[in-house]
Design an enzyme around this catalytic site. Structure first.
Site, PDB file in Angstrom:
ATOM      1  N   LEU A   1       5.064 -52.958 -70.091  1.00 16.75           N
ATOM      2  CA  LEU A   1       6.120 -52.157 -70.711  1.00 16.75           C
ATOM      3  C   LEU A   1       5.580 -50.779 -71.075  1.00 16.75           C
ATOM      4  O   LEU A   1       4.680 -50.660 -71.905  1.00 16.75           O
ATOM      5  CB  LEU A   1       6.645 -52.854 -71.970  1.00 16.75           C
ATOM      6  CG  LEU A   1       7.159 -54.284 -71.775  1.00 16.75           C
ATOM      7  CD1 LEU A   1       7.700 -54.843 -73.087  1.00 16.75           C
ATOM      8  CD2 LEU A   1       8.242 -54.312 -70.690  1.00 16.75           C
TER       9      LEU A   1
ATOM     10  N   GLY B   1       8.701 -46.647 -73.377  1.00 19.78           N
ATOM     11  CA  GLY B   1       8.976 -46.104 -74.717  1.00 19.78           C
ATOM     12  C   GLY B   1       8.362 -44.726 -74.907  1.00 19.78           C
ATOM     13  O   GLY B   1       7.479 -44.300 -74.173  1.00 19.78           O
TER      14      GLY B   1
ATOM     15  N   ARG C   1       6.051 -41.903 -83.025  1.00 18.19           N
ATOM     16  CA  ARG C   1       5.135 -41.677 -84.149  1.00 18.19           C
ATOM     17  C   ARG C   1       3.825 -40.991 -83.740  1.00 18.19           C
ATOM     18  O   ARG C   1       3.052 -40.569 -84.585  1.00 18.19           O
ATOM     19  CB  ARG C   1       4.845 -43.011 -84.860  1.00 18.19           C
ATOM     20  CG  ARG C   1       5.977 -43.428 -85.771  1.00 18.19           C
ATOM     21  CD  ARG C   1       5.817 -44.858 -86.249  1.00 18.19           C
ATOM     22  NE  ARG C   1       6.199 -45.809 -85.214  1.00 18.19           N
ATOM     23  CZ  ARG C   1       6.034 -47.130 -85.316  1.00 18.19           C
ATOM     24  NH1 ARG C   1       5.465 -47.640 -86.399  1.00 18.19           N
ATOM     25  NH2 ARG C   1       6.406 -47.936 -84.337  1.00 18.19           N
TER      26      ARG C   1
ATOM     27  N   LYS D   1       2.923 -41.769 -75.299  1.00 23.65           N
ATOM     28  CA  LYS D   1       1.914 -42.547 -76.035  1.00 23.65           C
ATOM     29  C   LYS D   1       0.938 -43.257 -75.107  1.00 23.65           C
ATOM     30  O   LYS D   1      -0.281 -43.181 -75.301  1.00 23.65           O
ATOM     31  CB  LYS D   1       2.621 -43.567 -76.932  1.00 23.65           C
ATOM     32  CG  LYS D   1       1.661 -44.509 -77.632  1.00 23.65           C
ATOM     33  CD  LYS D   1       2.322 -45.288 -78.736  1.00 23.65           C
ATOM     34  CE  LYS D   1       3.136 -46.447 -78.211  1.00 23.65           C
ATOM     35  NZ  LYS D   1       3.707 -47.242 -79.325  1.00 23.65           N
TER      36      LYS D   1
ATOM     37  N   ASN E   1       4.128 -60.809 -83.890  1.00 22.21           N
ATOM     38  CA  ASN E   1       4.241 -60.793 -82.430  1.00 22.21           C
ATOM     39  C   ASN E   1       3.454 -59.602 -81.876  1.00 22.21           C
ATOM     40  O   ASN E   1       3.634 -58.479 -82.314  1.00 22.21           O
ATOM     41  CB  ASN E   1       5.735 -60.668 -82.071  1.00 22.21           C
ATOM     42  CG  ASN E   1       5.966 -60.383 -80.592  1.00 22.21           C
ATOM     43  OD1 ASN E   1       5.139 -60.719 -79.753  1.00 22.21           O
ATOM     44  ND2 ASN E   1       7.111 -59.766 -80.285  1.00 22.21           N
TER      45      ASN E   1
ATOM     46  N   ARG F   1     -22.987 -27.676 -64.455  1.00 23.61           N
ATOM     47  CA  ARG F   1     -21.589 -27.700 -64.023  1.00 23.61           C
ATOM     48  C   ARG F   1     -21.453 -28.429 -62.688  1.00 23.61           C
ATOM     49  O   ARG F   1     -22.439 -28.758 -62.048  1.00 23.61           O
ATOM     50  CB  ARG F   1     -21.065 -26.262 -63.967  1.00 23.61           C
ATOM     51  CG  ARG F   1     -20.968 -25.650 -65.373  1.00 23.61           C
ATOM     52  CD  ARG F   1     -20.772 -24.163 -65.332  1.00 23.61           C
ATOM     53  NE  ARG F   1     -19.646 -23.793 -64.506  1.00 23.61           N
ATOM     54  CZ  ARG F   1     -19.479 -22.570 -63.975  1.00 23.61           C
ATOM     55  NH1 ARG F   1     -20.376 -21.618 -64.189  1.00 23.61           N
ATOM     56  NH2 ARG F   1     -18.425 -22.309 -63.235  1.00 23.61           N
TER      57      ARG F   1
ATOM     58  N   TYR G   1     -29.221 -18.436 -64.726  1.00 25.48           N
ATOM     59  CA  TYR G   1     -27.998 -18.962 -64.132  1.00 25.48           C
ATOM     60  C   TYR G   1     -28.245 -19.176 -62.646  1.00 25.48           C
ATOM     61  O   TYR G   1     -28.608 -18.242 -61.926  1.00 25.48           O
ATOM     62  CB  TYR G   1     -26.818 -17.994 -64.326  1.00 25.48           C
ATOM     63  CG  TYR G   1     -25.616 -18.409 -63.517  1.00 25.48           C
ATOM     64  CD1 TYR G   1     -24.958 -19.604 -63.804  1.00 25.48           C
ATOM     65  CD2 TYR G   1     -25.154 -17.640 -62.451  1.00 25.48           C
ATOM     66  CE1 TYR G   1     -23.878 -20.024 -63.053  1.00 25.48           C
ATOM     67  CE2 TYR G   1     -24.058 -18.054 -61.695  1.00 25.48           C
ATOM     68  CZ  TYR G   1     -23.430 -19.250 -62.002  1.00 25.48           C
ATOM     69  OH  TYR G   1     -22.353 -19.661 -61.248  1.00 25.48           O
TER      70      TYR G   1
ATOM     71  N   ASN H   1     -23.570 -14.383 -57.783  1.00 21.94           N
ATOM     72  CA  ASN H   1     -22.865 -15.065 -56.696  1.00 21.94           C
ATOM     73  C   ASN H   1     -21.469 -14.527 -56.439  1.00 21.94           C
ATOM     74  O   ASN H   1     -20.850 -14.857 -55.453  1.00 21.94           O
ATOM     75  CB  ASN H   1     -22.781 -16.569 -56.994  1.00 21.94           C
ATOM     76  CG  ASN H   1     -22.074 -16.854 -58.303  1.00 21.94           C
ATOM     77  OD1 ASN H   1     -22.087 -16.025 -59.215  1.00 21.94           O
ATOM     78  ND2 ASN H   1     -21.473 -18.010 -58.406  1.00 21.94           N
ATOM     79  N   TYR H   2     -20.970 -13.666 -57.315  1.00 16.84           N
ATOM     80  CA  TYR H   2     -19.549 -13.308 -57.257  1.00 16.84           C
ATOM     81  C   TYR H   2     -19.415 -11.806 -57.114  1.00 16.84           C
ATOM     82  O   TYR H   2     -19.928 -11.041 -57.933  1.00 16.84           O
ATOM     83  CB  TYR H   2     -18.884 -13.804 -58.551  1.00 16.84           C
ATOM     84  CG  TYR H   2     -17.376 -13.683 -58.571  1.00 16.84           C
ATOM     85  CD1 TYR H   2     -16.608 -14.125 -57.503  1.00 16.84           C
ATOM     86  CD2 TYR H   2     -16.730 -13.151 -59.677  1.00 16.84           C
ATOM     87  CE1 TYR H   2     -15.232 -14.032 -57.528  1.00 16.84           C
ATOM     88  CE2 TYR H   2     -15.351 -13.057 -59.721  1.00 16.84           C
ATOM     89  CZ  TYR H   2     -14.599 -13.498 -58.638  1.00 16.84           C
ATOM     90  OH  TYR H   2     -13.241 -13.410 -58.670  1.00 16.84           O
TER      91      TYR H   2
END
Ligand code: UD1
Ligand code: CA
Length: 546
Positions: free
Chosen positions: A13, A16, A20, A27, A198, A361, A394, A414-415
């Site tokens: 189930l 829902g 809350r 949820k 229950n 990374r 780096y 690198n960029y």
């Protein structure tokens, strides 16, 4: 003991809203132990090896459907309509399961005179999607009890100190059989005093469930179709309804708000940590060590305080992780040490060392006995066996061969603002401190680079790459340009003492210092006087190699 038959289906189930939680995220998608809540229900369901698993969805349907598809691609998604309630949810699921069973029967071909049945036969397990600690073993016990006792319905229950909000289990005095389940909002004062609740986990006989659901109404305090009313129906048919009382309330506790979520997440973690400890892992501080359900650890792994192992992280024997380390989907080799590190989607080789203060990374791969040291960030980087990036660097989009040392404070550039480019550094290379490798660029095997170099062109194997300009020392600059400062005084003192200058030389120096000192200090640094241009002898040793 006879073997318990496998259930025809498990219905989860998950339609829902979970009001809350006060969350945009449904949820049952809130995670604990590294998995959305509904993922734990699916795992437990699969352990029963049911014919089918159906998940009932409605609130944020597409989000939930996407998650279920990822967690359990075989599961059937069933849409609940606008009629609310757990009973309605199961009605929708059973209809879908029945028509699938009928279609399958028809496709298999029927003998003459045979009719297509009502649908699935045998037992149907229903679980709420918000009971994260429920495990396959407990479901197995419930199913076994159901068959052993010949029940039409078997409910998983527990006793709690505060039963507010839960459905209460009303038992028959003499037999202990379950008479009915009364929701909190519909309960009398006497019923409210009942502490047995229950859990929303049940086994039903398929036929009883089908017939019971047909007669349900929503004449109750919440105006919903209650699944719990099937219990009273079964009783009215003279069938057995019994409860299995779980001694451990945590196993059946549902999540309704974020307080419960954190309590159950901590409890799940406590159990996971304890299991690994019993399997031979040293966990120095269980309270601050968090291990996701799918993590795998070998015996003689040591976890130090404040360590989080997430996702599909795997740690081989003898490795030590922590303190203060978070690894997500990282593979750690035998005997490696990883200290104060944050890493994801990375591979750390056998006996390699990482940290303290490293950031690995995705796409980082560190070879056997390699090192990624302090204040080092890596990304898409292959660092070969025995190679070291020890300090302040780096390394991104790069391949480094074996037994190479990268000097401190180096960066793979690198960029270029549009594209990423690769840096390739060979084996047994030694690059100087403070190097910039402007990619795409290659440094050959056994090559060296000088400190402070900006390597824009390839360095052939065995060559020394140098780009730094020659050093000039402009004698007496501080005295002339920064007269009266502490530095000038210190210099004058040192020069006087070291050179052992005579009185006349000292006077000359003082005169020189007093002459024409500009007032704007910044200007001084950029202005070059002709007299200052003379290169200092022996200023740049590397200069010879140009
Ligand atoms: C339900 C039980 C209650 C039990 C409690 C345990 C009923 C009528 N009551 O109450 O006896 O003590 O669970 O936590 O069954 N759901 C749907 N569709 C719906 C409504 C709910 O799929 O229309 C799903 C929810 O997503 C959730 C589960 O059913 O996974 C339970 O729903 P919830 O609203 O929490 O039920 P409770 O009112 O707590
Ligand atoms: Ca609930």
């Amino acid at each position: 003991m006879t073997e318990t038959p496998q259930p025809a289906a498990v219905i989860v189930l998950a339609a829902g809203q979970g009001t809350r939680m006060k969350s945009a995220l449904p949820k049952i998608l809130h995670p604990l132990g590294g998995k959305p809540m509904v993922g734990h229900a699916l795992t437990a369901a699969r352990e029963l090896q049911p014919g089918r698993v159906a998940v009932v969805v409605r609130h944020e349907r597409d989000l939930v459907a996407e998650a279920v598809g990822r967690l359990d691609p075989e599961a059937i998604l069933v849409d609940q309509d606008e009629i609310p309630g757990t009973g309605r949810a199961v009605q929708c699921a059973l209809e879908a399961l029945d028509s699938k069973a009928q279609a399958a029967a028809a496709a298999a071909g029927l003998a003459d005179g045979e009719v297509v049945g009502d649908g699935i036969e045998g037992s149907v397990v229903v679980v709420a999607g918000d009971v994260p600690l429920l495990d396959g073993a407990t479901l197995g016990q419930l199913l076994a009890a159901h068959h052993a006792d010949g029940n039409a319905v078997t409910v998983l229950t527990t006793e709690v100190d505060d039963a507010t909000g839960y459905g209460r289990i009303v038992r028959e005095k003499d037999t202990g059989d379950v008479l009915e389940i009364v929701e909190h909002k519909d309960a009398s004062a006497d019923q409210l005093a009942i502490r047995e609740i229950n859990s929303s986990v049940y086994v039903f006989d398929a036929d009883t469930l089908r017939r019971g659901l047909t007669g349900l109404d929503s004449k109750n305090a919440q105006g919903e179709v209650y699944l719990t009313d099937v219990v009273a129906f079964a009783r009215s048919q003279g069938l057995h309804v019994r409860a299995l009382l779980a001694d451990d309330p945590m196993l059946v506790e549902g999540v309704n708000d974020r307080v419960a979520l954190s309590v159950l997440a901590r409890e799940m973690n406590r159990r996971i940590v304890e299991e690994w400890q019993r399997a031979g892992v040293t966990v120095q501080d269980p309270a601050t060590t968090w291990i996701d359900v799918d993590v795998e650890l070998a015996p003689d792994v040591t976890l130090l305080p404040n360590t989080q192992l997430q996702g599909a992280t795997v740690v081989a024997t003898g490795a030590t992780i922590g303190p203060d380390t978070t690894l997500t989907d990282v593979e750690v080799g035998a005997g490696a040490t990883v200290v104060r590190t944050h890493g994801s989607l990375a591979v750390i080789g056998e006996s390699a060392t990482v940290g303290p203060f490293a950031y690995l990374r995705p796409g980082t791969s560190l070879g056997r006995k390699g090192k990624i040291g302090t204040f080092v960030e890596t990304k898409n980087a292959e660092i070969g066996e025995g190679s070291k990036v020890p300090h302040l660097s780096y390394v991104g989009d790069a391949s480094i061969g074996e037994h190479t040392n990268i000097g401190a404070a180096s960066v793979t550039v690198n960029y270029d603002g549009v594209h990423k480019h690769r840096t390739v550094i060979g084996s047994h290379a030694r690059t100087g401190a403070d190097n910039m490798f402007v990619a795409p660029v290659t440094v050959g095997d056994g090559a060296y680079t000088a400190a402070g170099s900006v390597i824009r062109r390839d360095v052939p194997a065995g060559a020394l790459g140098v780009t730094a300009g020659q050093q000039r020392n402009i004698e007496g600059w501080v005295g002339r340009r920064r007269p009266g400062t502490a530095a000038a005084d210190a210099a004058a003192g040192a020069l006087g003492a070291e050179s052992g200058l005579g009185d006349q030389a000292q006077r000359q120096l003082a005169q020189q210092n007093a002459a024409g000192a500009p007032t704007a200090p910044q200007a001084a640094a950029t202005q070059a006087e002709p007299a200052d241009q003379a290169p200092a002898p022996g200023a740049d040793k590397e200069g010879k190699s140009h």
